[in-house]
Design a protein around this motif. Structure first.
Motif, PDB file in Angstrom:
ATOM      1  N   ASN A 140       0.902   9.006  -5.889  1.00 45.38           N
ATOM      2  CA  ASN A 140       1.316  10.355  -5.545  1.00 45.38           C
ATOM      3  C   ASN A 140       2.245  10.918  -6.615  1.00 45.38           C
ATOM      4  O   ASN A 140       2.097  12.051  -7.054  1.00 45.38           O
ATOM      5  CB  ASN A 140       2.019  10.334  -4.181  1.00 45.38           C
ATOM      6  CG  ASN A 140       2.178  11.699  -3.575  1.00 45.38           C
ATOM      7  OD1 ASN A 140       1.714  12.677  -4.110  1.00 45.38           O
ATOM      8  ND2 ASN A 140       2.837  11.736  -2.442  1.00 45.38           N
ATOM      9  N   TYR A 195      -0.284   7.598   9.969  1.00 45.44           N
ATOM     10  CA  TYR A 195      -1.670   7.115  10.041  1.00 45.44           C
ATOM     11  C   TYR A 195      -1.877   6.042  11.111  1.00 45.44           C
ATOM     12  O   TYR A 195      -2.840   6.106  11.851  1.00 45.44           O
ATOM     13  CB  TYR A 195      -2.117   6.620   8.666  1.00 45.44           C
ATOM     14  CG  TYR A 195      -3.508   6.056   8.670  1.00 45.44           C
ATOM     15  CD1 TYR A 195      -4.607   6.901   8.809  1.00 45.44           C
ATOM     16  CD2 TYR A 195      -3.734   4.702   8.578  1.00 45.44           C
ATOM     17  CE1 TYR A 195      -5.891   6.393   8.840  1.00 45.44           C
ATOM     18  CE2 TYR A 195      -5.010   4.187   8.591  1.00 45.44           C
ATOM     19  CZ  TYR A 195      -6.088   5.036   8.733  1.00 45.44           C
ATOM     20  OH  TYR A 195      -7.353   4.544   8.769  1.00 45.44           O
ATOM     21  N   TRP A 222       1.178   8.868   5.501  1.00 47.76           N
ATOM     22  CA  TRP A 222       1.028   7.417   5.457  1.00 47.76           C
ATOM     23  C   TRP A 222       1.744   6.763   6.650  1.00 47.76           C
ATOM     24  O   TRP A 222       1.238   5.825   7.251  1.00 47.76           O
ATOM     25  CB  TRP A 222       1.569   6.892   4.141  1.00 47.76           C
ATOM     26  CG  TRP A 222       1.535   5.393   4.019  1.00 47.76           C
ATOM     27  CD1 TRP A 222       0.440   4.613   3.847  1.00 47.76           C
ATOM     28  CD2 TRP A 222       2.656   4.528   4.075  1.00 47.76           C
ATOM     29  NE1 TRP A 222       0.816   3.299   3.788  1.00 47.76           N
ATOM     30  CE2 TRP A 222       2.166   3.217   3.916  1.00 47.76           C
ATOM     31  CE3 TRP A 222       4.016   4.717   4.226  1.00 47.76           C
ATOM     32  CZ2 TRP A 222       3.003   2.115   3.913  1.00 47.76           C
ATOM     33  CZ3 TRP A 222       4.837   3.611   4.214  1.00 47.76           C
ATOM     34  CH2 TRP A 222       4.317   2.324   4.062  1.00 47.76           C
ATOM     35  N   LEU A 277       0.732   4.077  -2.856  1.00 44.74           N
ATOM     36  CA  LEU A 277       0.607   5.501  -2.546  1.00 44.74           C
ATOM     37  C   LEU A 277       1.718   6.299  -3.206  1.00 44.74           C
ATOM     38  O   LEU A 277       1.481   7.361  -3.777  1.00 44.74           O
ATOM     39  CB  LEU A 277       0.640   5.724  -1.032  1.00 44.74           C
ATOM     40  CG  LEU A 277       0.743   7.191  -0.593  1.00 44.74           C
ATOM     41  CD1 LEU A 277      -0.578   7.905  -0.865  1.00 44.74           C
ATOM     42  CD2 LEU A 277       1.123   7.298   0.854  1.00 44.74           C
ATOM     43  N   TYR A 278       2.921   5.773  -3.145  1.00 43.22           N
ATOM     44  CA  TYR A 278       4.072   6.445  -3.737  1.00 43.22           C
ATOM     45  C   TYR A 278       3.881   6.633  -5.242  1.00 43.22           C
ATOM     46  O   TYR A 278       4.086   7.712  -5.782  1.00 43.22           O
ATOM     47  CB  TYR A 278       5.328   5.623  -3.452  1.00 43.22           C
ATOM     48  CG  TYR A 278       6.592   6.316  -3.862  1.00 43.22           C
ATOM     49  CD1 TYR A 278       7.249   7.144  -2.970  1.00 43.22           C
ATOM     50  CD2 TYR A 278       7.134   6.148  -5.128  1.00 43.22           C
ATOM     51  CE1 TYR A 278       8.412   7.781  -3.329  1.00 43.22           C
ATOM     52  CE2 TYR A 278       8.289   6.780  -5.492  1.00 43.22           C
ATOM     53  CZ  TYR A 278       8.929   7.601  -4.586  1.00 43.22           C
ATOM     54  OH  TYR A 278      10.064   8.240  -4.956  1.00 43.22           O
ATOM     55  N   SER A 286       0.833  -1.202   0.000  1.00 41.94           N
ATOM     56  CA  SER A 286       0.000   0.000   0.000  1.00 41.94           C
ATOM     57  C   SER A 286       0.869   1.254   0.000  1.00 41.94           C
ATOM     58  O   SER A 286       0.519   2.258  -0.619  1.00 41.94           O
ATOM     59  CB  SER A 286      -0.955   0.003   1.193  1.00 41.94           C
ATOM     60  OG  SER A 286      -0.253   0.073   2.406  1.00 41.94           O
ATOM     61  N   GLY A 287       2.011   1.221   0.668  1.00 42.97           N
ATOM     62  CA  GLY A 287       2.940   2.350   0.632  1.00 42.97           C
ATOM     63  C   GLY A 287       3.498   2.570  -0.754  1.00 42.97           C
ATOM     64  O   GLY A 287       3.613   3.708  -1.225  1.00 42.97           O
ATOM     65  N   GLY A 337       2.789  13.321   1.613  1.00 43.29           N
ATOM     66  CA  GLY A 337       2.027  12.081   1.425  1.00 43.29           C
ATOM     67  C   GLY A 337       2.628  10.917   2.183  1.00 43.29           C
ATOM     68  O   GLY A 337       1.926  10.160   2.853  1.00 43.29           O
TER      69      GLY A 337
END
Length: 107
Positions: A61, A105, A102, A57-58, A53-54, A98
């Motif tokens: 983003n 969170y 993350w 996101l990267y 998930s990271g 971002g």
């Protein structure tokens, strides 16, 4: 004024005669690229949901938000830059905010 250093997510201008401060700034400019390599390695090594998930996101983003940012904000780069497209606000800042969100969170 210098040469363009083109790395994925980390394009910047290196001055012709860099000082120590320029080299430190260049190191920090490569952080988005370094984080991409680290994220890929981490996904390969651990294969965890959080790591995938990271990385997602990267990539989201970096690809989607930076393209939208260039369309919404049309601030020109400084005159001494070798890069030609709009670059303000910094994509590095967007990427860092971002990733910080993350990481914070779960807390």
């Amino acid at each position: 004024f210098g040469v363009e250093v083109a790395l994925p997510f980390s394009t910047f201008t290196m001055p012709s005669a860099p000082t120590q401060l320029d080299l430190i700034a260049a190191f920090y400019c490569t952080m988005p690229f370094n984080l991409l390599i680290w994220s890929i390695w981490r996904c390969w090594r651990t294969r965890g949901v959080r790591d995938f998930s990271g990385l997602a996101l990267y990539i989201f983003n970096g690809l989607a938000l930076l393209v939208l940012q260039d369309e919404v904000f049309q601030e020109p780069r400084p005159a001494a830059s070798c890069l030609t497209q709009c670059g303000m606000p910094s994509g590095h800042c967007l990427m860092c905010i971002g990733l910080l969100s993350w990481h914070l969170y779960p807390l």
